[in-house]
Write a protein that holds these residues in place. Structure first.
Motif, PDB file in Angstrom:
ATOM      1  N   VAL A 142       0.855  -1.191   0.000  1.00  0.00           N
ATOM      2  CA  VAL A 142       0.000   0.000   0.000  1.00  0.00           C
ATOM      3  C   VAL A 142       0.887   1.234   0.000  1.00  0.00           C
ATOM      4  O   VAL A 142       1.785   1.356   0.846  1.00  0.00           O
ATOM      5  CB  VAL A 142      -0.944   0.041   1.221  1.00  0.00           C
ATOM      6  CG1 VAL A 142      -1.861   1.257   1.131  1.00  0.00           C
ATOM      7  CG2 VAL A 142      -1.758  -1.242   1.328  1.00  0.00           C
ATOM      8  N   ALA A 143       0.644   2.137  -0.937  1.00  0.00           N
ATOM      9  CA  ALA A 143       1.346   3.424  -0.980  1.00  0.00           C
ATOM     10  C   ALA A 143       0.407   4.506  -0.464  1.00  0.00           C
ATOM     11  O   ALA A 143      -0.732   4.623  -0.936  1.00  0.00           O
ATOM     12  CB  ALA A 143       1.796   3.748  -2.397  1.00  0.00           C
ATOM     13  N   ILE A 144       0.869   5.264   0.516  1.00  0.00           N
ATOM     14  CA  ILE A 144       0.085   6.356   1.102  1.00  0.00           C
ATOM     15  C   ILE A 144       0.705   7.670   0.660  1.00  0.00           C
ATOM     16  O   ILE A 144       1.885   7.926   0.920  1.00  0.00           O
ATOM     17  CB  ILE A 144       0.067   6.254   2.635  1.00  0.00           C
ATOM     18  CG1 ILE A 144      -0.573   4.932   3.066  1.00  0.00           C
ATOM     19  CG2 ILE A 144      -0.667   7.440   3.250  1.00  0.00           C
ATOM     20  CD1 ILE A 144      -0.399   4.611   4.534  1.00  0.00           C
ATOM     21  N   ALA A 153      -0.883   4.359   7.802  1.00  0.00           N
ATOM     22  CA  ALA A 153       0.282   3.472   7.705  1.00  0.00           C
ATOM     23  C   ALA A 153       0.311   2.498   8.876  1.00  0.00           C
ATOM     24  O   ALA A 153       0.604   1.302   8.712  1.00  0.00           O
ATOM     25  CB  ALA A 153       1.569   4.290   7.661  1.00  0.00           C
ATOM     26  N   HIS A 154       0.000   2.993  10.071  1.00  0.00           N
ATOM     27  CA  HIS A 154       0.030   2.143  11.265  1.00  0.00           C
ATOM     28  C   HIS A 154      -0.963   0.988  11.145  1.00  0.00           C
ATOM     29  O   HIS A 154      -0.604  -0.187  11.356  1.00  0.00           O
ATOM     30  CB  HIS A 154      -0.285   2.967  12.507  1.00  0.00           C
ATOM     31  CG  HIS A 154      -0.443   2.145  13.741  1.00  0.00           C
ATOM     32  ND1 HIS A 154       0.608   1.805  14.554  1.00  0.00           N
ATOM     33  CD2 HIS A 154      -1.548   1.551  14.303  1.00  0.00           C
ATOM     34  CE1 HIS A 154       0.179   1.063  15.547  1.00  0.00           C
ATOM     35  NE2 HIS A 154      -1.126   0.886  15.419  1.00  0.00           N
ATOM     36  N   VAL A 205       4.080  -1.138   3.528  1.00  0.00           N
ATOM     37  CA  VAL A 205       3.569   0.225   3.423  1.00  0.00           C
ATOM     38  C   VAL A 205       4.688   1.185   3.042  1.00  0.00           C
ATOM     39  O   VAL A 205       5.790   1.138   3.615  1.00  0.00           O
ATOM     40  CB  VAL A 205       2.924   0.685   4.757  1.00  0.00           C
ATOM     41  CG1 VAL A 205       2.390   2.112   4.624  1.00  0.00           C
ATOM     42  CG2 VAL A 205       1.794  -0.268   5.166  1.00  0.00           C
ATOM     43  N   THR A 206       4.379   2.076   2.099  1.00  0.00           N
ATOM     44  CA  THR A 206       5.266   3.184   1.737  1.00  0.00           C
ATOM     45  C   THR A 206       4.498   4.484   1.900  1.00  0.00           C
ATOM     46  O   THR A 206       3.376   4.614   1.383  1.00  0.00           O
ATOM     47  CB  THR A 206       5.757   3.058   0.282  1.00  0.00           C
ATOM     48  OG1 THR A 206       6.451   1.819   0.119  1.00  0.00           O
ATOM     49  CG2 THR A 206       6.693   4.210  -0.081  1.00  0.00           C
ATOM     50  N   GLU A 265       8.298   2.241   4.902  1.00  0.00           N
ATOM     51  CA  GLU A 265       9.242   3.062   4.143  1.00  0.00           C
ATOM     52  C   GLU A 265       8.684   4.479   3.988  1.00  0.00           C
ATOM     53  O   GLU A 265       7.486   4.655   3.760  1.00  0.00           O
ATOM     54  CB  GLU A 265       9.481   2.452   2.765  1.00  0.00           C
ATOM     55  CG  GLU A 265      10.476   3.218   1.900  1.00  0.00           C
ATOM     56  CD  GLU A 265      10.630   2.634   0.511  1.00  0.00           C
ATOM     57  OE1 GLU A 265      11.581   3.016  -0.191  1.00  0.00           O
ATOM     58  OE2 GLU A 265       9.788   1.794   0.114  1.00  0.00           O
ATOM     59  N   PHE A 266       9.547   5.478   4.098  1.00  0.00           N
ATOM     60  CA  PHE A 266       9.143   6.874   3.944  1.00  0.00           C
ATOM     61  C   PHE A 266       9.931   7.512   2.806  1.00  0.00           C
ATOM     62  O   PHE A 266      11.168   7.446   2.785  1.00  0.00           O
ATOM     63  CB  PHE A 266       9.363   7.646   5.246  1.00  0.00           C
ATOM     64  CG  PHE A 266       8.445   7.221   6.359  1.00  0.00           C
ATOM     65  CD1 PHE A 266       7.209   7.816   6.519  1.00  0.00           C
ATOM     66  CD2 PHE A 266       8.799   6.193   7.218  1.00  0.00           C
ATOM     67  CE1 PHE A 266       6.343   7.406   7.534  1.00  0.00           C
ATOM     68  CE2 PHE A 266       7.942   5.780   8.230  1.00  0.00           C
ATOM     69  CZ  PHE A 266       6.713   6.391   8.389  1.00  0.00           C
ATOM     70  N   LEU A 267       9.207   8.125   1.875  1.00  0.00           N
ATOM     71  CA  LEU A 267       9.820   8.839   0.757  1.00  0.00           C
ATOM     72  C   LEU A 267       9.446  10.310   0.872  1.00  0.00           C
ATOM     73  O   LEU A 267       8.264  10.670   0.721  1.00  0.00           O
ATOM     74  CB  LEU A 267       9.328   8.277  -0.579  1.00  0.00           C
ATOM     75  CG  LEU A 267       9.579   6.790  -0.854  1.00  0.00           C
ATOM     76  CD1 LEU A 267       8.963   6.396  -2.195  1.00  0.00           C
ATOM     77  CD2 LEU A 267      11.065   6.489  -0.841  1.00  0.00           C
TER      78      LEU A 267
END
Length: 416
Positions: A7-9, A20-21, A30-31, A218-220
């Protein structure tokens, strides 16, 4: 059995973090993508209230008259930029149509379950994950200088008490000054919501982000969403500033910026950016112990362990990021009318940001009608922090195909 998939948020504010949690605990990869930095918007500069008491929408009976009267005053906390912005004026017209008792109760019946659910979830989250956010359940004061205005709140208290089980305790001036000695003796009285809590929103987001990162999220950052690639009503990947990102599901949690994605989402999104301000300073020598709002002047005060924050204003002026020194000065001038505190000439931080305002004061938490794997979590008005865990849990339930713990119909994307 845990879920699988990616899942991309899009949106790294507190609502995106909460999504995300609740996806991570279900087993999803999750990203989280943010165009600036995670937690850098309203999740950073708000006053940190967790407020089940805030069940009523802005569009309530009498709100229009109060708004126009307030706007006629110099340095009014509300400002609407004149001009031919058709979306803004349509939003205001839709808001005006809801300033009646029936629509007010309808919105409150959608708002309040999110607030009460989130309060319970915050207790669970902070205990289980040891989130460091200066959580304090010390209530919230509504402080009045005018006796008639103080007495007039009785009808609102009766409504909140009867229909939403959110009673306030009425405090006389004598009781109030004994309870909160930092107030000046020109106050008429207050209403005290004992159940409300407060925290430091920037520290909550930082601690929650770090906890999620340790669990594999993951955080972008510095990545703007530029395109969504549709394969027959299914988005298989999106284009970001410097890369492509494929996922099985996408969540749009972009707050006040969501209307800028209308063409991509193929959906009209009636969210207006409501610009607010806050200033943060070291705790003054005489500092209040309890968070408080001055309803007659629309200024909020939050004391933390080492600092004090003042917040207010609602400006419908688009995405103007200019910090107006007159608006900042209004925060301290109002606070000085109520508090004995001496405020410094310079502040730790002066901030402005945009609240995602829907005209019914209710967020959108739903699958996007145009795509079978895109979900929306936006439009939380001034209560994003207070609603985030409940929103995140609902998004997790929807994507996993589970029954939602709250009825989903009030938050539908197509209700507009």
């Amino acid at each position: 059995m845990k879920a699988t998939g990616h899942v991309a948020i899009v949106g790294g504010g507190v609502v995106g973090i909460a999504c995300a949690h609740y996806l991570n605990v279900r087993g999803y990869r999750v990203t989280v993508v943010d165009k600036n930095r995670v937690g850098g918007g309203c999740s950073h500069g708000n006053c940190g209230y967790i407020s089940p008491s805030h069940a009523l929408p802005l569009a309530e009976p009498g709100a229009l008259l109060k708004t126009f009267k307030a706007m006629l005053k110099p340095n009014a906390p509300l400002r609407i930029r004149p001009g031919l912005n058709t979306q803004r004026w349509k939003w205001l017209l839709d808001f005006a149509r809801r300033c009646n008792q029936t629509n007010c109760i309808e919105s409150a019946q959608a708002i309040h379950p999110l607030l009460t659910s989130a309060m319970q979830l915050y207790h669970e989250l902070i205990d289980k994950h040891q989130l460091k956010c200066e959580w304090t359940q010390q209530g919230l004061l509504f402080v009045y200088q005018d006796r008639d205005a103080w007495d007039a709140y009785t009808s609102t208290d009766e409504l909140l008490r009867r229909d939403f089980q959110e009673p306030a305790r009425k405090m006389s001036a004598k009781e109030l000054l004994e309870f909160e000695p930092a107030l000046r003796d020109n106050v008429a009285g207050a209403w005290y919501f004992e159940r409300d809590a407060h925290l430091r929103p920037d520290r909550l987001v930082a601690s929650w982000r770090d906890s999620l990162r340790e669990r594999g999220v993951e955080f972008l950052e510095q990545q703007t969403l530029t395109a969504m690639h549709d394969s027959g009503g299914w988005v298989d990947h999106v284009s970001l500033s410097t890369q492509q990102l494929a996922a099985d599901h996408f969540v749009i949690a972009t707050g006040a910026w969501t209307p800028q994605l209308e063409k991509m989402l193929r959906l009209a999104i009636p969210i207006q950016p409501g610009k607010g301000y806050s200033i943060t300073m070291p705790r003054p020598e005489v500092c209040p112990n309890t968070p408080m709002i001055f309803p007659q002047h629309k200024v909020a005060v939050t004391p933390w362990q080492s600092e004090l924050r003042l917040g207010s204003m609602m400006e419908f002026i688009g995405y103007d990021s200019t910090i107006n020194p007159k608006r900042v000065a209004l925060l301290t001038s109002v606070a000085k009318q109520y508090l004995k505190s001496d405020f410094p000439a310079e502040f730790s931080e002066t901030w402005c940001g945009w609240r995602p305002m829907t005209y019914d004061s209710t967020p959108i938490i739903d699958r996007c009608p145009s795509f079978s794997n895109v979900y929306l979590a936006a439009g939380h008005n001034m209560l994003g922090l207070s609603m985030a865990p409940a929103t995140g849990r609902m998004i997790g339930e929807m994507i996993a195909g589970e029954p939602t713990h709250l009825p989903a119909a009030p938050y539908a994307a197509n209700r507009f």
